[in-house]
Design an enzyme around this catalytic site. Sequence first.
Site, mmCIF file in Angstrom:
data_model
loop_
_atom_site.group_PDB
_atom_site.id
_atom_site.type_symbol
_atom_site.label_atom_id
_atom_site.label_comp_id
_atom_site.label_asym_id
_atom_site.label_seq_id
_atom_site.Cartn_x
_atom_site.Cartn_y
_atom_site.Cartn_z
ATOM 1 N N GLY A 714 39.975 36.922 39.130
ATOM 2 C CA GLY A 714 40.233 37.453 40.450
ATOM 3 C C GLY A 714 40.297 38.967 40.411
ATOM 4 O O GLY A 714 39.948 39.605 39.407
ATOM 5 N N SER A 715 40.770 39.546 41.503
ATOM 6 C CA SER A 715 40.819 41.002 41.596
ATOM 7 C C SER A 715 41.751 41.603 40.565
ATOM 8 O O SER A 715 41.477 42.676 40.008
ATOM 9 C CB SER A 715 41.268 41.407 43.005
ATOM 10 O OG SER A 715 40.394 40.909 43.985
ATOM 11 N N ASP A 843 46.625 35.257 51.076
ATOM 12 C CA ASP A 843 45.285 35.151 50.470
ATOM 13 C C ASP A 843 44.894 33.693 50.277
ATOM 14 O O ASP A 843 44.430 33.285 49.209
ATOM 15 C CB ASP A 843 45.251 35.888 49.138
ATOM 16 C CG ASP A 843 43.814 36.203 48.680
ATOM 17 O OD1 ASP A 843 42.904 36.156 49.534
ATOM 18 O OD2 ASP A 843 43.616 36.485 47.488
#
Length: 1015
Positions: A714-715, A843
């Site tokens: 992920g980020s 999210d």
Amino acid sequence: MTPKMPNCSFILFLIIFQAVAASSLTNETDYEALIAFRGQITSDPSNALSSWNGSIHFCNWNGVTCGKKHQRVTALELPSLKLAGTLPPHIGNLTFLRMLNIFENGFSGILPEEIGRLTRLQTLSLDNNSFEGELPRNLTNCADLSHMGLGGNNFHGSIPEGLGSLIKLAVLWLYTNQFTGKIPPSLGNLSALTDLALAKNHIEGDIPPQLGQLSKLTHLRLQLNDLSGPIPPSLYNISSIVMFAVGGNNLSGSLPSDLFLTLPKLQGLYLGINMLSGPVPSSITNASELVVIVLSSNAFTGPMPTDLGGLKKLQSLFLGGNLLGTEQGDDLRFLTSLNNCTDLRAVWGNYNNLKGTIPDSVTNFSTTFTLLALHENFISGAIPSRIGNLVNLEWLTLYDNMLTGRIPDSIGELSKLQLFSIGLNNISGVIPSSIGNMTSIIYFFVLRNMLEGAIPSSIGNCAHLSEVDFSQNHLVGNVPEQLFGLSLVSIEAAQNNLTGPIPYRIGKLVNLQNLDLSENNMSGEIPSTIGDSVVLQWLYLQGNHFSGTIPPSMSNLKGIAFLDLSRNNFSGQIPGFFADRPFIQNLNLSFNMFEGEVPNRGVFQNLSVVSVTGNSKLCGGPLGLQLPKCIEAAPKKGHKSQSRMTALAIGISVSIFLLLTGVIISARFFYRSSRSVREETVTSLTEDRHLKLSYMELSQATDGFSLANKIGEGSFGVVYKGILPSSEQTVAVKVLKLQERGARKSFMAECEALRNIRHRNLVKTITCCSTLDSQGGDFMALVFEFMENGSLEKWLHAVPNEAGGSETDMTLGLLQRLNIAIDVGNALEYLHHHGQTPIVHCDLKPSNVLLDSEFTAYVSDFGLAKFLMGDQASGRTETSSIGIRGTIGYVAPEYGVGGEVSTKGDVYSFGILLLELFTGKRPTAMFSGDFGLHEFVERSLPHGLDQVLDPLLRLKDVQGNLHECLVSIQRVGLMCSAAQPNERMDISKAAVELQKARSILLRGKTGRESCVLDI
């Protein structure tokens, strides 16, 4: 006349000139084309193009292959790297290109016309991207093409007729796009074609008989389109066919009697969801290579051929939703012949007219057998007594038949059984205590039979049990206390002869949503522990002998929607907190002994929701209830003596106050002296609550954080699969990318969120680790339970093993998707309404929904989570500078213009996820008319349901209850994803509606119960 020969010097000059020109193109044209390609890349999360720079020759760049002679690019291969961007027109300058493979990335935009200049191209693999627009007509210039893979995109328009001129094509994959029009008859000219995949489009019209000329064809995939008419007889003569898939269309006609004689290599026959009729050909007995046969949802009639023993390789037989059966009965004889099918796994014979008894021979099925579905037929007789021989059986559904006899004791030997549904029959006797050995059971439905005796206490051994339904039998005795020690979501035992109280352990059912004990002979008071079942939505206790007052702890039931306490002996006042329950749709307190004033606000103002009839001592409330006014109590005689008593009471109170003050002052000295010791103890307990792991232990568990163990990224972090050396427990280790801005803040946010929450649908945290790595650098990681089935993203947008092949490969069924939606809704409902402080996830998306081995869903990744304080929890939005918080496509519109984080933002993300679940389309996909996913669904309902649903779930010409259920589920998604926050459905309400839909679908109450949800 003798022709004049050209000058040799001139010819030599031309050869040299062309060589020089080719050399110049090597150094310039190909290089510039690759640079243009790189320039259009907008996302490269794995740094796949990091080598694409001037430090090395472009022929050595990652994914680039050049010819040895001219150093021209011959292959560009960058599959499955999550690249995003567009394909530039310069790609047409790679004129020596033989292979272009960017399979499974995030490329979008149109396919440039210049691709038609690649005349040497042999392989074009663009599957599973987001390309759109029409196919370039000049693709026909690529005469050497042998593999064209364009599946899994958003191409639209008609399939070019000219593709039929690519006579070297062996593979043509156009599956899962938006193609319309008809299948070009010219495709019948592709004499080298072995694999034709046009599945999951909107292609209409007849199947061209010219396709019967494809003598080398092995895989024909036309399923899930709008094709009509009969199947051309010419297709049945392609003896090389291995897979014949035309399901999910509007095809009609009957099957030829010699079908299985002309297709000797056939392994998969997919004809489901059409309008085919007539008998099942008796030649099926010769189909020795068949592995899967799908005839479901058609109008096949007559008996099923009884000699299927020759199908040695058969694994799955789908016959549901037809008119199979005879007037004579004994229609299940064909099951006996399946004993010879040693690989048999599943038989679906549901929704037919099958009569007769279940032969005992089914208990001799292969050890691989996992599913038997014969519900909604006219089957009589008893359940075979040796059913326990099917030791690997996972699903047994026999509901809505005419079965008699008893539940066999051997049922307890089915230790892997997950669904047992025998409701709506005439089964009698007791529920055997051996059910306690069914340790994998999740759903246990025996409603509407003639069962007697007590519910066995051994049911407490069924640790995975989620829903039980004992309703409408003749059961007696107490509801076993052991039942309340499980993690049940639903308990239904209405209309029996049960006695005794509600077990005090009900509070342990923290995930309980539905409790129905109505119409029994139960008594006692409602336990105060019921308030611990905070997600309870349906509570039906009517028609019993319960007494006492409504416990104050019921004020914790914030999401209660249906509460029926009528026809009991309840007393006391009606609590005021009921008025503040906005989700209540039915509050029935009638025919009890309640007294006092009825609240005159909130839900009590809605007379269609509240009933208090038959309580003679009630007063006040809204005028519509027609209750007498409440009379204020008049002062009694002897008020002087009463005043003296009052004065005396005041004096005593003052004395007690002074005494207590002294005690408190003394206690403060003790508190100060012991405070530091106590705080150290609390800190220690907090620190020791989780397993402590070092960097070296996590490194060892993941084999040095090797790429082979990498399962996601992920980020702010990379996730690895690992096995803890101390306990051999399989875990997921999320290692923070501390070089990324915001990663540390994300780590702290996730730790804080996970420290404060606990719910069955939230990912379980094993521990966190903040230390130094082997190089002395900072290291932060979170360790979670490992989820065997990975993320929902993988299952919704998986790459098929074969283009449009098996309809069950990496595909979630209708019920599985609905269960996942409910799980996610329950998790959000807990975060928003049942924690100490409301938490917004911020999210929510498919990649943050994880699935365990049983496909239970867990919400994960709280790196962006936010705690709401004060009036933030109300869901209002204000201007803020936080920027977009979440992922494009799922992030609420108000966040894009500076709106404050609120629970309404999560609801929007949930709505989009729900639509994605049932449409199979990403919210970032392009829809015609510049619509988004929300608008695409909204403009298609209710009459265009078949255009909305994921084609793997699409049901043609479905009417009535099932159609209404599916439309209503979609409308829940629409109301959650409304553009304006104040128009969105609350997550509690959404979970209620989806739960109702699942309850109806699970029981198969087609035609018996309306599925128009309350939206």
